[in-house]
Design a protein around this motif. Sequence first.
Motif, short mmCIF file in Angstrom:
data_model
loop_
_atom_site.label_atom_id
_atom_site.label_comp_id
_atom_site.label_asym_id
_atom_site.label_seq_id
_atom_site.Cartn_x
_atom_site.Cartn_y
_atom_site.Cartn_z
N ASP A 1 0.81 -1.23 0.00
CA ASP A 1 0.00 0.00 0.00
C ASP A 1 0.83 1.27 0.00
O ASP A 1 0.36 2.31 0.42
CB ASP A 1 -0.93 0.01 1.22
CG ASP A 1 -2.17 -0.85 0.97
OD1 ASP A 1 -2.91 -1.07 1.93
OD2 ASP A 1 -2.36 -1.30 -0.15
N LEU A 2 2.08 1.19 -0.45
CA LEU A 2 2.92 2.38 -0.40
C LEU A 2 3.97 2.31 -1.50
O LEU A 2 4.63 1.29 -1.68
CB LEU A 2 3.60 2.48 0.97
CG LEU A 2 4.60 3.61 1.18
CD1 LEU A 2 3.90 4.96 1.13
CD2 LEU A 2 5.30 3.46 2.53
N ILE A 3 4.10 3.38 -2.27
CA ILE A 3 5.18 3.52 -3.25
C ILE A 3 5.82 4.89 -3.04
O ILE A 3 5.13 5.90 -2.95
CB ILE A 3 4.69 3.42 -4.70
CG1 ILE A 3 4.12 2.02 -4.99
CG2 ILE A 3 5.82 3.72 -5.68
CD1 ILE A 3 3.59 1.89 -6.41
N VAL A 4 7.13 4.92 -2.97
CA VAL A 4 7.88 6.17 -2.91
C VAL A 4 8.96 6.12 -3.97
O VAL A 4 9.83 5.24 -3.95
CB VAL A 4 8.54 6.38 -1.53
CG1 VAL A 4 9.38 7.66 -1.53
CG2 VAL A 4 7.49 6.45 -0.43
N VAL A 5 8.91 7.06 -4.91
CA VAL A 5 9.95 7.20 -5.93
C VAL A 5 10.58 8.57 -5.74
O VAL A 5 9.94 9.59 -5.96
CB VAL A 5 9.38 7.06 -7.36
CG1 VAL A 5 10.50 7.21 -8.39
CG2 VAL A 5 8.66 5.73 -7.53
N ALA A 6 11.83 8.59 -5.29
CA ALA A 6 12.50 9.85 -5.00
C ALA A 6 13.14 10.42 -6.26
O ALA A 6 13.61 9.67 -7.12
CB ALA A 6 13.56 9.63 -3.93
N PRO A 7 13.18 11.76 -6.39
CA PRO A 7 13.85 12.37 -7.54
C PRO A 7 15.35 12.09 -7.52
O PRO A 7 15.93 11.76 -6.48
CB PRO A 7 13.57 13.87 -7.36
CG PRO A 7 12.46 13.96 -6.37
CD PRO A 7 12.59 12.76 -5.50
N THR A 8 15.97 12.26 -8.67
CA THR A 8 17.42 12.18 -8.78
C THR A 8 17.91 13.45 -9.48
O THR A 8 17.12 14.15 -10.12
CB THR A 8 17.85 10.95 -9.60
OG1 THR A 8 17.30 11.06 -10.93
CG2 THR A 8 17.36 9.65 -8.97
N PRO A 9 19.20 13.79 -9.38
CA PRO A 9 19.67 15.03 -10.02
C PRO A 9 19.41 15.08 -11.51
O PRO A 9 19.11 16.14 -12.06
CB PRO A 9 21.18 15.01 -9.71
CG PRO A 9 21.29 14.23 -8.44
CD PRO A 9 20.25 13.17 -8.54
N ASP A 10 19.51 13.92 -12.21
CA ASP A 10 19.25 13.94 -13.65
C ASP A 10 17.78 13.83 -13.98
O ASP A 10 17.37 14.14 -15.11
CB ASP A 10 20.05 12.82 -14.35
CG ASP A 10 19.67 11.45 -13.84
OD1 ASP A 10 19.36 11.33 -12.64
OD2 ASP A 10 19.67 10.49 -14.64
N ARG A 11 16.96 13.36 -13.02
CA ARG A 11 15.51 13.32 -13.18
C ARG A 11 14.87 13.90 -11.92
O ARG A 11 14.46 13.16 -11.02
CB ARG A 11 15.03 11.90 -13.41
CG ARG A 11 15.41 11.32 -14.76
CD ARG A 11 14.72 9.99 -14.99
NE ARG A 11 15.02 9.45 -16.28
CZ ARG A 11 14.48 8.34 -16.77
NH1 ARG A 11 13.61 7.66 -16.03
NH2 ARG A 11 14.81 7.89 -17.96
N PRO A 12 14.79 15.22 -11.82
CA PRO A 12 14.30 15.86 -10.59
C PRO A 12 12.79 15.80 -10.45
O PRO A 12 12.11 16.80 -10.25
CB PRO A 12 14.81 17.30 -10.72
CG PRO A 12 14.86 17.53 -12.20
CD PRO A 12 15.24 16.21 -12.82
#
Length: 360
Positions: free
Chosen positions: A127-138
């Motif tokens: 029940d949880l998804i976290v996708v954090a930004p990256t410097p090349d894909r902010p």
Amino acid sequence: MQRDARHIHCGQRHIRVESGMTGLLASRPMLEGQVRRRITALPGVQVLPDSVATGLLVERDRVTGVRLAGGEPMPADLVVDASGRGSRTPFWLDELGIVPPAEERVMLNVRYGTREFRRRPGDLDGDLIVVAPTPDRPRGGVALAMEDDRWIVTLVGYDQAPDPSLDGFATFAADLPAPDLHQFVTTAQPIGELQVYRNPAGIRRRYEQLTRFPEGLLVTGDAGCAFNPRYGQGMTVAALEALELLKTDLRPLPFFKRIAKVVDGPWQITVDDDVRLHHATNAVNPKKRLLNAYLERFHTPAARDPELALRFQRVANLYASPSSLVTPGSLARVLRNGAPPAPVPAAESVPGGGSERSAR
């Protein structure tokens, strides 16, 4: 929080294991409604709806209440400003001839859009998804389950936000560092329209550095430090600060010093990450650059090392200090196993069940 969730950081999918940390997912209206019901049921509590405080009542350097918009005074033994990032306390201090606190600002221009979707049996397996930004894909995003069989999906970007259309929302999700959210929003049933928000800056008002402040007045929550909402730490910090209100010593300057210790860790975590992701902020010194490089390497072994994954989650959820990520044990694990990052693969069966369970 780790076993039943997908955490993707620096493009690496953290291993899913038992964490001992439990998250309760609910919408903000439900949470705030429960808090309001609990508080208004307490004896002696009275809520004044549609009332606005327009100034302070002060006698001999002590705040004795507030003045309401209609001009009527409201006496008080203690005034607590929990009014959020738009707090008027710095202006009221200036009117009293007291120097307002210094402000730290991290310019963000964070924009985010939120949509709700119908929740069906078997959706997403966890029940949880976290996708954090990256410097090349902010860009990043989260998917959280809520009451009434709903999902809330938020996509966030620096200097960019999802288009209001459903197709635009999906297109934005397609450029995230992992495919999970894109796969989900292109198959789920939407509810309602996109809500778009903007956060121009993270703000910390340094009340703990003042040498003069009126007795009878305290400042807490976002009124003292307003975080980038992407990290989801503002409510936790406010709750920890509220515990300090239970102490017998409620003199302002000692109180501000106590809550500064609560804020220091989360503030540094978010500022360092925002500087890494958004180059329009403060300059990065060599020490911070080295630390950022280490943390980027940290996530590669966290994809297979349960101990590193758990240490990161304990820091992210404010159970542990950021220093726990750079202990000798953590350093050894990272340097031994931290290969250069590889592209994150798609999770299996994103709309339904069965993904990643073997990693537990």
